[in-house]
Design a protein around this motif. Structure first.
Motif, mmCIF file in Angstrom:
data_model
loop_
_atom_site.group_PDB
_atom_site.id
_atom_site.type_symbol
_atom_site.label_atom_id
_atom_site.label_comp_id
_atom_site.label_asym_id
_atom_site.label_seq_id
_atom_site.Cartn_x
_atom_site.Cartn_y
_atom_site.Cartn_z
ATOM 1 N N ARG A 574 0.875 -1.314 -0.059
ATOM 2 C CA ARG A 574 0.030 0.061 -0.124
ATOM 3 C C ARG A 574 0.844 1.150 -0.012
ATOM 4 O O ARG A 574 0.557 2.405 -0.915
ATOM 5 C CB ARG A 574 -0.683 0.008 1.321
ATOM 6 N N GLU A 575 2.124 1.199 0.708
ATOM 7 C CA GLU A 575 2.855 2.594 1.114
ATOM 8 C C GLU A 575 3.743 2.612 -0.378
ATOM 9 O O GLU A 575 3.725 3.789 -0.877
ATOM 10 C CB GLU A 575 3.576 2.156 2.009
ATOM 11 N N HIS A 576 4.056 1.365 -1.087
ATOM 12 C CA HIS A 576 5.153 1.840 -1.957
ATOM 13 C C HIS A 576 4.732 1.056 -3.384
ATOM 14 O O HIS A 576 5.406 1.626 -4.335
ATOM 15 C CB HIS A 576 6.586 1.200 -1.481
ATOM 16 N N GLY A 577 3.783 0.265 -3.403
ATOM 17 C CA GLY A 577 3.540 -0.365 -4.599
ATOM 18 C C GLY A 577 2.542 0.144 -5.260
ATOM 19 O O GLY A 577 1.946 0.290 -6.533
ATOM 20 N N LEU A 592 -3.164 -5.209 -6.124
ATOM 21 C CA LEU A 592 -2.642 -6.650 -5.965
ATOM 22 C C LEU A 592 -3.073 -7.689 -7.073
ATOM 23 O O LEU A 592 -2.439 -8.459 -7.483
ATOM 24 C CB LEU A 592 -3.503 -7.231 -4.763
ATOM 25 N N VAL A 593 -4.269 -7.201 -8.119
ATOM 26 C CA VAL A 593 -4.444 -8.056 -9.145
ATOM 27 C C VAL A 593 -3.449 -7.795 -9.917
ATOM 28 O O VAL A 593 -2.992 -8.603 -10.680
ATOM 29 C CB VAL A 593 -6.083 -7.506 -9.631
ATOM 30 N N GLN A 594 -3.065 -6.485 -10.324
ATOM 31 C CA GLN A 594 -2.308 -6.137 -11.377
ATOM 32 C C GLN A 594 -0.819 -6.785 -11.144
ATOM 33 O O GLN A 594 -0.103 -7.305 -11.976
ATOM 34 C CB GLN A 594 -1.896 -4.630 -11.273
ATOM 35 N N MET A 595 -0.273 -7.005 -9.791
ATOM 36 C CA MET A 595 0.758 -7.671 -9.174
ATOM 37 C C MET A 595 0.902 -9.135 -9.488
ATOM 38 O O MET A 595 1.803 -9.564 -9.541
ATOM 39 C CB MET A 595 1.006 -7.302 -8.052
ATOM 40 N N GLU A 596 -0.388 -9.494 -9.737
ATOM 41 C CA GLU A 596 -0.449 -11.160 -9.800
ATOM 42 C C GLU A 596 -0.416 -11.562 -11.327
ATOM 43 O O GLU A 596 -0.384 -12.751 -11.510
ATOM 44 C CB GLU A 596 -1.932 -11.493 -9.231
ATOM 45 N N LYS A 597 -0.279 -10.693 -12.282
ATOM 46 C CA LYS A 597 -0.118 -10.950 -13.763
ATOM 47 C C LYS A 597 1.168 -11.814 -13.850
ATOM 48 O O LYS A 597 2.284 -11.616 -13.084
ATOM 49 C CB LYS A 597 -0.086 -9.798 -14.513
ATOM 50 N N PRO A 598 1.122 -12.974 -14.488
ATOM 51 C CA PRO A 598 2.094 -13.905 -14.524
ATOM 52 C C PRO A 598 3.585 -13.076 -15.150
ATOM 53 O O PRO A 598 3.462 -12.163 -16.003
ATOM 54 C CB PRO A 598 1.828 -14.738 -15.661
ATOM 55 N N ASN A 599 4.668 -13.549 -14.773
ATOM 56 C CA ASN A 599 6.000 -13.009 -14.865
ATOM 57 C C ASN A 599 6.692 -14.085 -15.848
ATOM 58 O O ASN A 599 7.234 -14.841 -15.293
ATOM 59 C CB ASN A 599 6.593 -12.608 -13.552
ATOM 60 N N GLU A 614 4.969 -11.161 -9.351
ATOM 61 C CA GLU A 614 5.707 -10.461 -8.612
ATOM 62 C C GLU A 614 4.916 -10.425 -7.095
ATOM 63 O O GLU A 614 5.637 -10.231 -6.091
ATOM 64 C CB GLU A 614 5.621 -9.150 -8.933
ATOM 65 N N LEU A 615 3.765 -10.577 -6.971
ATOM 66 C CA LEU A 615 3.083 -10.577 -5.886
ATOM 67 C C LEU A 615 3.345 -11.960 -5.179
ATOM 68 O O LEU A 615 3.623 -11.967 -3.953
ATOM 69 C CB LEU A 615 1.410 -10.494 -6.160
ATOM 70 N N TYR A 616 3.504 -12.921 -5.924
ATOM 71 C CA TYR A 616 4.041 -14.306 -5.041
ATOM 72 C C TYR A 616 5.438 -14.394 -4.531
ATOM 73 O O TYR A 616 5.587 -14.705 -3.390
ATOM 74 C CB TYR A 616 3.750 -15.406 -6.074
ATOM 75 N N VAL A 621 0.433 -15.944 0.324
ATOM 76 C CA VAL A 621 -0.699 -15.922 0.868
ATOM 77 C C VAL A 621 -1.647 -14.700 0.035
ATOM 78 O O VAL A 621 -2.651 -15.215 -0.456
ATOM 79 C CB VAL A 621 -0.931 -15.397 2.290
ATOM 80 N N LEU A 622 -1.079 -13.662 -0.176
ATOM 81 C CA LEU A 622 -1.705 -12.738 -0.976
ATOM 82 C C LEU A 622 -1.892 -13.106 -2.295
ATOM 83 O O LEU A 622 -2.949 -13.176 -3.243
ATOM 84 C CB LEU A 622 -1.012 -11.269 -0.871
ATOM 85 N N SER A 623 -0.766 -13.587 -3.121
ATOM 86 C CA SER A 623 -0.897 -14.478 -4.432
ATOM 87 C C SER A 623 -2.145 -15.265 -4.475
ATOM 88 O O SER A 623 -2.852 -15.309 -5.463
ATOM 89 C CB SER A 623 0.240 -14.925 -4.662
ATOM 90 N N ASP A 624 -2.068 -16.435 -3.366
ATOM 91 C CA ASP A 624 -3.080 -17.281 -3.700
ATOM 92 C C ASP A 624 -4.684 -16.623 -3.531
ATOM 93 O O ASP A 624 -5.412 -17.348 -3.959
ATOM 94 C CB ASP A 624 -2.889 -18.458 -2.701
ATOM 95 N N GLY A 625 -4.588 -16.001 -2.567
ATOM 96 C CA GLY A 625 -5.890 -15.222 -2.368
ATOM 97 C C GLY A 625 -6.608 -14.289 -3.703
ATOM 98 O O GLY A 625 -7.595 -14.524 -4.053
#
Length: 738
Positions: A574-577, A592-599, A614-616, A621-625
């Motif tokens: 939230r603060e930096h991303g 969070l959805v944007q960060m979960e896009k496949p890398n 990148e989220l993973y 936990v956040l990635s799986d959510g």
């Protein structure tokens, strides 16, 4: 300095005795608060008074030998039996916490040492030179107080799980002569009486003892068949309502066994002590009134009269409560037929006596509360939301800052998210019962029907053990605070075929639930759909509360670090991303959805991580959510089946096996095909909401049956808990088949 010491020795006991009396009265009045709440100002005052009453007696006994004049010693020594009665405590509390019952051996020795020390002090201070009136007044009172201490020591012993198990193994089902009803909703009084007869089911659950096949006779009993079941929809609802009410009453009775003296008061010895106490106190008052008080200090005389009057009033109260208690009714109905049972209990005279005595209760006079409704669960559950916490949505309670300074972190979290921000489901049977409670408990009933159908034979215990468990527990491996070690543990779990810790599953579904609703926030919901959404959020926040504040209520390891790491990671994102407003939850969810896009741009990790996001890399936990939220979103928008969705998200067997197992766990045994049968979008959303609620209810039931029994027992002394209610409901459903 010598004069100051002498003055202190003379007046210390004159200060301690009124304090002990006041603490005893406070404990008497506030002891029942623990049935409804675990933290707050009343429980804090109760704890202080309980500690003061426990300390005053040994201190006062040690000061008796320091008094200046023998004449002072004679009248002050009369206070010793009253101090001993304060040490024994009132009848509505014995153990303050479950640890008192576990340390019952030490508590018994401590109680008996004080009980034997008081007569010794009395002998030297009163018998040596005292007149006969004061001597006999002291002797009469000390015997009664000694008996009360014995009852307290006995209560500690009977509250142990081993003693409860022995009593449950010898239990014989009653004849159910207390209630004569064949349908409709039970009122509080009848539900309480029935709870006494079914209490052995709850005792067996707490004592880890399985009720045997004798309970088939309970299921087939015509009266219970009419109370817990019915042919029509309305009668089925009434039967489920009756079962829930009886379960709440049973847990209240279990509280009596664990934390009060009910188990020993309602015995022949207990009834004798209750009957003898006011007589003995009145005798002491008369003898002291006849005693010549010339030369005694006026303050000593006033303190003595105050002790006698207050103790007499409390003794009368305990006698009336014992006579009007349903424990007494159950005790005599369990005895063989006798003249007393027939003329008092079977003739209806006891019911008239109970109505007359209970009508004097302040709850009846001031609050117009039903006689037994105070035994029902308050309906309060904890509520914590990870996104609200990380986006500063909470309004802080000023008192919580003080609690955070003086109390451990678990206690502060419990106060903040239960006592201050807890959600009120509503009390069962109350007018205007909360619709969220009805939706939640109806879903619990629907889930239990799948496990215990009435039209199929019951599964034996050996067959149950052969079935595949719904989920296994992760290996006994602690979770490190840094994220790289956490990712390494997930790789090890995937390689060895282990499923995740249960706290990880809760946080994953909690994140998925919030993101799913935040991404569909613009869609208009009907009133019924809005109620389902609220019910889902309530259960989701409650389970997150258990993870954050009561990890001991969850199966597996108490991994507070998992919740802490997830929270710190979300705050950092939230603060930096995101670069969004601190209070914008929707922007945080989209980030969070944007960060979960496949890398696919290459990585220092192994080939198995090529599709990791990148989220993973920051939080599994956040990635799986987010992945689970995407699965739900595709089911809603694209109407894809689970297999196609998992393939589109690259969740194949050779890629992300650990995350795949987590996602598939939530859909195991769920009827997802029903979602694709609708053509109307509103119907699809309604089906999705029911599916998500069923996911959470499955998690709730699993937590309730896998929670440690000690944790359930502790919650009874903190206002009870939803998981404990569900746990005992499962045991009753297995006996009576919902």
């Amino acid at each position: 300095m010598a004069g100051i010491v002498t003055l202190f020795n003379e007046w210390a006991i004159r200060v301690v005795v009124p304090l002990s009396l006041g603490a005893h009265v406070v404990v008497t009045l506030l002891a029942s608060v623990r049935r409804r709440q675990g933290l707050g100002v009343p429980t804090g005052v109760l704890w202080l008074a309980y500690q003061l009453a426990d300390w005053a007696t040994p201190y006062a006994l040690s000061k008796l030998s320091l008094l200046s004049t023998p004449r002072d010693q004679r009248i002050i020594a009369l206070w010793v039996p009253f101090l001993l009665a304060h040490f024994a405590g009132p009848d509505n509390i014995a153990a303050y916490s479950l640890e008192d019952d576990k340390l019952s051996g030490r508590k018994v020795v401590s109680t008996l040492s004080q009980a034997f020390g008081a007569p010794y002090a009395l002998y030297w201070q009163v018998y040596m030179g005292s007149d006969q009136a004061l001597l006999w007044a002291s002797v009469v009172m000390v015997f009664v107080s000694f008996a009360k201490c014995l009852l307290k020591a006995w209560a500690f012993r009977k509250a142990g799980f081993a003693q409860i198990r022995s009593a449950t193994e010898d239990h014989q089902p009653m004849c159910f002569s207390i209630i004569q009803a064949h349908g409709g909703k039970l009122n509080d009084e009848k539900a309480l009486l029935l709870a006494h007869q079914l209490l052995h089911i709850t005792k067996a659950a707490f004592a880890d003892f399985s009720v045997d096949n004798r309970d088939d006779r309970l299921r087939k009993h015509p009266m219970l068949e009419g109370l817990f079941h019915g042919a029509g929809r309305r009668q089925e609802d009434a039967g489920w309502h009756n079962m829930c009410k009886v379960v709440e009453m049973e847990l209240s009775l279990m509280y009596d066994i664990l934390y009060t003296k009910a188990a020993v008061i309602h015995t022949w010895l207990g009834y004798f002590v209750c009957a003898a106490s006011p007589v003995a106190t009145a005798t002491v008052g008369v003898l002291f009134w006849l005693y010549r008080k010339d030369g005694h200090r006026r303050v000593d005389v006033y303190i003595t009269y105050c002790l006698v009057v207050v103790t007499f009033l409390l003794d009368v109260r305990w006698l009336l409560r014992a006579a009007a208690s349903t424990w007494a009714y159950a005790f005599f109905n369990a005895r063989p037929a006798s003249w007393l049972r027939h003329h008092v209990f079977c003739s209806g005279k006891w019911h008239c006596l109970r109505r007359a005595i209970v009508s004097l209760d302040p709850r009846q006079l001031l609050l117009q509360e039903q006689r037994a409704s105070y035994r029902l669960w308050s309906g309060t559950i904890g509520s914590y939301n990870l996104f609200d916490d990380c986006t500063d949505q909470y309004t802080r309670n000023p008192l919580s800052k003080l609690v955070k300074v003086v109390a451990p972190e678990d206690t502060w979290a419990d106060y903040e998210y239960y006592s201050w921000k807890g959600f009120q489901l509503g009390q069962l049977g109350c007018k205007g019962q909360h619709v969220i409670r009805k939706l939640l408990f109806d879903q619990i009933r629907a889930t239990l029907k799948k496990a215990f159908p009435r039209d199929k034979p019951k599964v034996h215990e050996d067959e149950k053990s052969a079935e595949k468990p719904p989920i296994a527990l992760a290996p006994l491996q602690s979770l490190a605070n840094d994220q790289k070690t956490y990712r390494d543990r997930r790789k090890l779990d995937a390689a060895l075929g282990f499923v995740p810790e249960f706290q990880e599953l809760i946080l994953t579904l909690h994140v998925a639930t919030d993101v799913f609703f935040l991404c569909n926030n613009q869609q208009l919901l009907s009133q019924e759909q809005g109620e389902y959404k609220k019910a889902i959020q309530v259960v989701s926040n409650y389970m997150a509360f258990l993870t954050a504040a009561r990890p001991d209520m969850l199966p597996g390891l108490m991994l507070r670090s998992l919740y802490s790491v997830t929270r710190r990671t979300l705050l950092d994102i939230r603060e930096h991303g995101c670069g969004s407003s601190r209070k914008d939850k929707q922007q945080l969810a989209r980030c969070l959805v944007q960060m979960e896009k496949p890398n696919k741009s290459g990585s220092e990790e192994s080939d198995s991580d090529v599709y990791r996001s990148e989220l993973y890399r920051q939080s599994g936990v956040l990635s799986d959510g987010i992945i689970l939220a995407q699965v739900l979103q595709r089911m809603l928008k694209c109407r894809q089946d689970i297999k196609s969705i998992m393939e589109d998200l690259k969740m194949t067997d050779d890629k992300n096996p650990h995350s795949k197992d987590i996602i598939m766990f939530f859909f195991e045994s769920l009827e997802t095909k029903a979602i694709y049968d609708y053509e109307c979008c509103d119907n699809i959303m309604a089906a999705m909401l029911k599916l998500i609620l069923e996911m959470w209810v499955r998690m709730l039931i699993f937590v309730s049956i896998r929670c440690d029994r000690d944790s359930h027992a502790k919650q009874l002394g903190r206002g009870s808990d939803l998981t404990t209610i569900v746990w005992i409901l499962v045991d009753h459903a297995s006996v009576f088949l919902v």
